[in-house]
Scaffold this motif. Structure first.
Motif, PDB file in Angstrom:
ATOM      1  N   ARG A  36       0.834  -1.195   0.000  1.00  0.00           N
ATOM      2  CA  ARG A  36       0.000   0.000   0.000  1.00  0.00           C
ATOM      3  C   ARG A  36       0.874   1.252   0.000  1.00  0.00           C
ATOM      4  N   ILE A  37       0.289   2.343  -0.431  1.00  0.00           N
ATOM      5  CA  ILE A  37       0.867   3.672  -0.269  1.00  0.00           C
ATOM      6  C   ILE A  37      -0.124   4.488   0.542  1.00  0.00           C
ATOM      7  N   ARG A  38       0.327   5.019   1.648  1.00  0.00           N
ATOM      8  CA  ARG A  38      -0.527   5.917   2.431  1.00  0.00           C
ATOM      9  C   ARG A  38      -0.211   7.352   2.012  1.00  0.00           C
ATOM     10  N   LEU A  39      -1.232   8.072   1.627  1.00  0.00           N
ATOM     11  CA  LEU A  39      -1.097   9.472   1.258  1.00  0.00           C
ATOM     12  C   LEU A  39      -1.678  10.328   2.366  1.00  0.00           C
ATOM     13  N   TYR A  40      -0.803  11.020   3.083  1.00  0.00           N
ATOM     14  CA  TYR A  40      -1.277  11.981   4.071  1.00  0.00           C
ATOM     15  C   TYR A  40      -1.750  13.234   3.344  1.00  0.00           C
ATOM     16  N   LEU A  41      -2.850  13.807   3.829  1.00  0.00           N
ATOM     17  CA  LEU A  41      -3.489  14.940   3.173  1.00  0.00           C
ATOM     18  C   LEU A  41      -3.893  15.985   4.188  1.00  0.00           C
ATOM     19  N   GLY A  42      -3.831  17.234   3.773  1.00  0.00           N
ATOM     20  CA  GLY A  42      -4.416  18.301   4.565  1.00  0.00           C
ATOM     21  C   GLY A  42      -5.899  18.365   4.246  1.00  0.00           C
ATOM     22  N   MET A  43      -6.717  17.806   5.122  1.00  0.00           N
ATOM     23  CA  MET A  43      -8.153  17.708   4.876  1.00  0.00           C
ATOM     24  C   MET A  43      -8.856  18.877   5.558  1.00  0.00           C
ATOM     25  N   ARG A  44      -9.384  19.787   4.723  1.00  0.00           N
ATOM     26  CA  ARG A  44      -9.960  21.011   5.248  1.00  0.00           C
ATOM     27  C   ARG A  44     -11.466  20.903   5.429  1.00  0.00           C
ATOM     28  N   ASP A  45     -11.958  21.574   6.457  1.00  0.00           N
ATOM     29  CA  ASP A  45     -13.397  21.654   6.658  1.00  0.00           C
ATOM     30  C   ASP A  45     -13.949  22.845   5.874  1.00  0.00           C
ATOM     31  N   GLU A  46     -15.254  23.082   5.988  1.00  0.00           N
ATOM     32  CA  GLU A  46     -15.872  24.144   5.199  1.00  0.00           C
ATOM     33  C   GLU A  46     -15.409  25.534   5.616  1.00  0.00           C
ATOM     34  N   ALA A  47     -14.815  25.653   6.794  1.00  0.00           N
ATOM     35  CA  ALA A  47     -14.256  26.933   7.235  1.00  0.00           C
ATOM     36  C   ALA A  47     -12.828  27.123   6.733  1.00  0.00           C
ATOM     37  N   GLY A  48     -12.273  26.113   6.043  1.00  0.00           N
ATOM     38  CA  GLY A  48     -10.914  26.218   5.518  1.00  0.00           C
ATOM     39  C   GLY A  48      -9.837  25.770   6.473  1.00  0.00           C
ATOM     40  N   VAL A  49     -10.213  25.197   7.605  1.00  0.00           N
ATOM     41  CA  VAL A  49      -9.239  24.741   8.594  1.00  0.00           C
ATOM     42  C   VAL A  49      -8.838  23.305   8.269  1.00  0.00           C
ATOM     43  N   SER A  50      -7.540  23.063   8.185  1.00  0.00           N
ATOM     44  CA  SER A  50      -7.029  21.757   7.770  1.00  0.00           C
ATOM     45  C   SER A  50      -6.577  20.929   8.959  1.00  0.00           C
ATOM     46  N   ARG A  51      -6.833  19.625   8.853  1.00  0.00           N
ATOM     47  CA  ARG A  51      -6.290  18.621   9.761  1.00  0.00           C
ATOM     48  C   ARG A  51      -5.618  17.546   8.913  1.00  0.00           C
ATOM     49  N   VAL A  52      -4.644  16.855   9.478  1.00  0.00           N
ATOM     50  CA  VAL A  52      -3.950  15.817   8.715  1.00  0.00           C
ATOM     51  C   VAL A  52      -4.776  14.540   8.739  1.00  0.00           C
ATOM     52  N   GLY A  53      -5.199  14.100   7.563  1.00  0.00           N
ATOM     53  CA  GLY A  53      -5.841  12.805   7.399  1.00  0.00           C
ATOM     54  C   GLY A  53      -5.029  11.971   6.428  1.00  0.00           C
ATOM     55  N   TRP A  54      -5.598  10.874   5.974  1.00  0.00           N
ATOM     56  CA  TRP A  54      -4.880  10.041   5.016  1.00  0.00           C
ATOM     57  C   TRP A  54      -5.850   9.144   4.252  1.00  0.00           C
ATOM     58  N   ILE A  55      -5.374   8.718   3.088  1.00  0.00           N
ATOM     59  CA  ILE A  55      -6.009   7.627   2.369  1.00  0.00           C
ATOM     60  C   ILE A  55      -4.919   6.599   2.072  1.00  0.00           C
ATOM     61  N   GLU A  56      -5.297   5.350   1.867  1.00  0.00           N
ATOM     62  CA  GLU A  56      -4.360   4.323   1.439  1.00  0.00           C
ATOM     63  C   GLU A  56      -4.785   3.791   0.087  1.00  0.00           C
ATOM     64  N   VAL A  57      -3.802   3.668  -0.820  1.00  0.00           N
ATOM     65  CA  VAL A  57      -4.076   3.195  -2.165  1.00  0.00           C
ATOM     66  C   VAL A  57      -3.242   1.951  -2.445  1.00  0.00           C
ATOM     67  N   ASP A  58      -3.670   1.180  -3.418  1.00  0.00           N
ATOM     68  CA  ASP A  58      -2.964  -0.024  -3.842  1.00  0.00           C
ATOM     69  C   ASP A  58      -1.628   0.377  -4.467  1.00  0.00           C
TER      70      ASP A  58
END
Length: 308
Positions: A36-58
Motif C-alpha cells: 500500500r501507499i498511504r497518502l497523508y493529506l491536509g483535509m480542510r473543513d468548510e471553514a478552511g481549517v485543515s487537519r492531517v488525514g490520510w487515504i491508502e491506495v494499492d
C-alpha cells in the motif's frame, strides 16, 4: 520517460465534516509490506481549517483507494499556538524511533492573510496517529523568513539531514480584485538530527521574473539519477503549474521542464492548476501524486512513468 496522467484518485465527499472541503498536498509513505501507499493529506473543513488525514491506495494500482481515515492523524494546535488554524502534511520520514511528520502550521494574524511555520510530530503506531514533538515550530520565523518557513523534503545523506523548504517574508500588494499573493522561494539547509535547524538557509530555486512563488519542493535522490526535484510555480497570469529540476549535489539546480511534460487538462478537475507534487518509485515505475483545481478542492490525482 514521459509521464502519463492516470486520472483522479480521491475527492472530498462531505461524509466527514472535518474533511468536507479539500484534500491538500498529498504526502506519501510507502508501506511495502502491506503493498500500500498511504497518502497523508491536509483535509480542510468548510471553514478552511485543515487537519492531517490520510487515504491508502494499492501500491500496484494507485487508482484503487483501499482505506480512508475517519479521524484526524494530527489535529489543529492549541488556541494561540502557531498551528491553531490548520495543519498540513509536508514530509514523512521513517526513523528508528517512529515516523516523523513535518507539517505546516497556520495562524491567522490581523494584518496579513496568514503566516505558516514548520512543526514536527511523531507516530509510534505505524503512522496512523501523531503526537507533537513540541507546541512551537521546529522551523520558526527568522530575519530572512518572516512569514513563511516550512520544510517539504528531508533525507539523511550519511552525514546530516538535508532539508528543502519554502521561505519568504512578504505578500504582494493587492491587485484590482483585492487579492494578495504570498511571495516565497525554495531554500536548502542541513541539520545534525532532523529536529534542530539553523536560522539561515540558502536559495535553491528562486522565482522567475514573472513568478511570485515557487513551492512544495519534493526531492528524491538516486545514485544513477542524482537529485530530482518536483515543485510548482505560480504567476499572476497562471496559478500553480508543475515544474522539475535536477542537481548533482542537492544545492545547485538546473531546470529541466521538458522532462516533465505534464500540463493542465483542457477541462475538468485539473484544468486550472496542478500543484503540490509528490513522487513514489516502486518496481520500475514512478507515481506522481498532485492536486488539481482549488488547492485540493477537487481532490488528488496521479500520473505514471515507466522507469525502465
Amino acid at each position: 520517460m514521459s509521464w502519463r496522467k492516470m486520472g483522479r484518485i480521491f475527492a472530498p465527499s462531505g461524509d466527514l465534516p472535518w474533511a468536507a472541503h479539500s484534500a491538500l498536498q498529498p504526502t506519501p509513505l510507502l508501506l511495502d509490506a502491506e503493498n500500500r501507499i498511504r497518502l497523508y493529506l491536509g483535509m480542510r473543513d468548510e471553514a478552511g481549517v485543515s487537519r492531517v488525514g490520510w487515504i491508502e491506495v494499492d501500491a500496484d494500482d494507485p487508482s484503487r483507494v483501499l482505506d480512508v481515515a475517519t479521524t484526524p492523524a494530527l489535529d489543529v494546535g492549541a488556541p494561540g499556538c502557531f498551528d491553531d488554524n490548520g495543519v498540513v502534511p509536508c514530509a514523512v520520514v521513517p526513523r528508528d524511533d517512529g515516523i516523523y511528520l513535518y507539517y505546516a502550521g497556520y495562524l491567522l494574524p490581523r494584518r496579513v492573510r496568514f503566516h505558516v511555520f514548520g512543526g514536527l510530530a511523531v507516530s509510534r503506531d505505524g503512522g496512523r496517529r501523531f503526537e507533537r514533538v513540541r507546541h512551537t515550530p521546529v522551523v520558526d520565523r527568522t530575519e530572512d523568513e518572516l512569514l513563511f518557513r516550512v520544510i517539504h523534503s528531508v533525507r539523511w545523506n550519511g552525514q546530516a539531514w538535508q532539508a528543502w523548504y519554502g521561505g519568504g517574508s512578504a505578500f504582494e500588494a493587492p491587485d484590482a480584485d483585492g487579492h494578495t499573493r504570498a511571495v516565497y522561494n525554495i531554500r536548502y539547509m542541513e541539520s545534525p538530527d532532523g529536529i534542530h535547524f539553523p536560522d539561515r538557509g540558502e536559495v535553491s530555486i528562486d522565482v522567475a521574473a514573472d513568478e511570485h512563488r515557487v513551492g512544495r519542493p519534493f526531492v528524491l535522490h538516486d545514485p544513477s539519477r542524482g537529485y530530482e526535484m518536483w515543485f510548482a510555480g505560480a504567476t499572476r497570469a497562471e496559478n500553480y503549474r508543475l515544474r522539475y529540476a535536477r542537481s548533482e549535489d542537492g544545492r545547485r539546480w538546473r531546470m529541466a521542464t521538458d522532462d516533465l511534460g505534464l500540463a493542465c487538462s483542457p477541462d475538468g478537475w485539473d484544468s486550472e492548476m496542478m500543484s503540490y507534487p509528490a513522487v513514489v518509485r516502486r518496481g520500475g515505475r514512478s507515481y506522481l501524486f498532485y492536486n488539481g483545481n482549488g488547492y485540493g478542492r477537487t481532490g488528488v490525482g496521479w500520473a505514471l512513468r515507466e522507469d525502465g
